[in-house]
Structure formats: C-alpha cells, structure tokens
Design a protein around this motif. Structure first.
Motif: not given
Length: 343
Positions: A70-75
C-alpha cells in the motif's frame, strides 16, 4: 498474468456506501473464479484514503500465495475539503480521474494486453462516476494567487484542474495526447471490460421514458418509427430537454407531438454524451453501466455484496433492449452493455 484496476470513490456523507469494501469483494470474487490459477494483480485506487493498494496472487506449485503493498501518495479526503457540501476549488493532492488513467496507461506500457477489468465503485450520474463530487465549472485560482481571484479556462474541451471526477471529454485530444491514448488502449486484453457501478440518474430521461411507456399508443416492441405520439403531461423541464437534445422547438409544451423515431433519437443522443459511451470508445471495450434514467443500489444479500441496478426499471430495460439493441451484464445485475460501436 491478469491485471485489474478497481477504483473506490470517496464515500461522501450522507449517502455513504462502503466502496472500498466493494473493491475488496470484487477481488475475492475474481480470485474464487480463478480455476486455472493464473497470476492475478489487483490495483485498488482508494480515493478517500489516498492509497494505491496492490494485491498480487500467485500460484507456485499450485498453492495460492498473496503479497500486498500500500502506497499513499495522495491526501486523505475529509469533510474539510467541502464547503456547503461542494468540493472546494484550489485543493491539491487528491486522487483524481487522471490518476486512474495513468494506472491504465502504465499497464499499457509495462504489460500491454493484460488488463481485464477497470471498475469504478462510486456514486454516479450519466456524466460519469463520482470520485469526490467535484464541479467542472472551468474556474480555478490564478497562478500564484490565493483562493479568490479566478480565471476561466480557455476552451470547453479542457479539463478543469479543480475537477477530480471523470468526464466524457477526458479522452479528447485536448486532455489525453495521442501517445497516452495509445497506451491506454494498449493496456486492455481483447476480453477486457469496463464497469461503472454507480447510478446514471437523469430526471428528464426517466420521466419521459415513464410517460412513453404509459402512453396508450406505446408497445414494448414493434412500434414503427413513424408513429406519431402526442404528450399532454410533459413538464416544462421535460420539453426543454427534448428541445435541447433534438434541436427542435415545440410550440406548446402542453401538447407535444413527435414521432417515435424522434424519441429514440433523444435517448440515443443522451447515451452518446455519456461517460460510459466515451470510455467504451476510448478503450475499444464494452463498458457496463446503469442505463440513463436508472439508478444503482447496494446488494443486501450474498457472501461478497457489490451493487446492482434497481430492477423496478424493468420497462426501461425492455425499451433499451427492444428499440436500441442493448444487452445486459453477464452477472444479471441489470447494467447495460455500452458497445464502442454504438451510434
């Protein structure tokens, strides 16, 4: 290897639905159906959390294994992004339709011909899925200016930078250059599908179809195109929509006289302007979507609930099938099959 892209719209209150859960249920559905034990890769783009989740299933020695990242690159989307229930302009970092297209294009470059499904689990309307319920008003803050001073974009074909939701114009040259469009289309396997699981509500289309289906001269099949129908109960809004779509002026909205072929043309033009049609043409693959004038709702039973179109629109389904040649999804959920060849 088969690739799948599943998009979860932000579950905006008060009509919150568990779109991320629907994506996970769709994963489980495909995994359970994978009798040949082919490797499967699922990208879940969760707009609300801002996460891109990748679930990969492989079958070494015939035994299923899963890796997950899982990668969070957005708010993360919150109620602070809204004012008076409207998504505010000038906000950066939120996942948008462009990120979905980039994910498809990435497959088209790295592993062409392997995408089997692009699904949007969200609310929706005829104009497309609702990721955050933003507004395509053509206005955005001027460069370097604080929110307030705004300028209008040049050209109606251009995407509004403040708009995060998919639009039918997204695939026009002004928004998707030819190389990116080629990569987008190259991603798809010949048997791939798109699916927009939300509503396609349109009050005027629904009301006009209802009044057509209850007209004394209407038949559910076999009505000739030149049959003249007279309507005396259409609202001013109904007539205005007919006039706009047909480029035809009616002298009196209290007595509207037109041929059955004109009514079919009215519906066809709504369909041709829909996001489902635009996506089908852009991908050259069938797109399953609620037919215009119908709405979707959540499944209330089953081990892996998803969504379906409310079956009370049976008369609409019959009209679309018998007079416009529509077929429906193979899962019997009453989503219409938008073919890229529809005219």
């Amino acid at each position: 290897m088969k690739h799948f892209i599943l998009v979860a719209g932000y579950p905006k209150p008060p009509r919150s639905l568990p779109f991320r859960t629907y994506c996970e249920n769709r994963v489980l559905q495909h995994v359970a159906a994978n009798k040949t034990k082919e490797d499967l890769v699922f990208q879940i783009l969760d707009v609300g959390s801002g996460e891109n989740i990748v679930r990969t299933f492989t079958y070494p020695g015939g035994n299923r294994t899963e890796t997950r990242s899982a990668l969070r690159i957005h708010v993360r989307v919150t109620r602070a992004h809204y004012k008076d229930d409207v998504f505010k302009d000038g906000q950066e970092g939120v996942m948008s339709a462009l990120d979905v297209y980039a994910a498809v294009q990435g497959i088209g470059i790295r592993a062409p011909g392997t995408l089997r499904e692009l699904s949007f689990f969200s609310h929706g309307h005829a104009g497309g899925p609702v990721l955050v319920d933003s507004i395509d008003d053509g206005l955005h803050p001027g460069p370097g200016a604080p929110p307030g001073p705004e300028r209008r974009l040049r050209g109606g074909d251009l995407r509004d930078p403040d708009d995060m939701d998919p639009r039918p114009k997204d695939f026009r040259a002004a928004n998707m250059e030819s190389a990116k469009h080629a990569a987008f289309r190259a991603a798809y396997h010949p048997d791939a599908i798109n699916w927009s699981w939300g509503c396609a509500s349109d009050d005027d289309v629904n009301e006009i179809l209802y009044k057509l289906e209850h007209h004394p001269d209407y038949r559910s099949s076999g009505l000739p195109d030149d049959k003249i129908l007279v309507f005396r109960t259409l609202s001013r809004a109904n007539v205005a929509d007919l006039e706009m779509m047909l480029n035809h002026k009616f002298a009196d909205h209290r007595k509207v006289e037109l041929t059955f072929n004109m009514l079919k043309l009215y519906i066809r033009r709504h369909l041709l302007g829909s996001y489902a049609h635009a996506l089908a043409v852009a991908s050259d693959r069938t797109t399953y979507s609620a037919l215009i004038g119908t709405y979707a709702e959540r499944d209330l039973a089953g081990p892996r609930p998803l969504m379906h179109v409310n079956p009370r629109f049976a008369a609409h389904f019959t009209f679309y099938r018998n007079y416009l040649g529509f077929t429906f999804d193979p899962e019997r959920r009453w989503y219409g099959a938008f073919k890229p060849t529809f005219t």
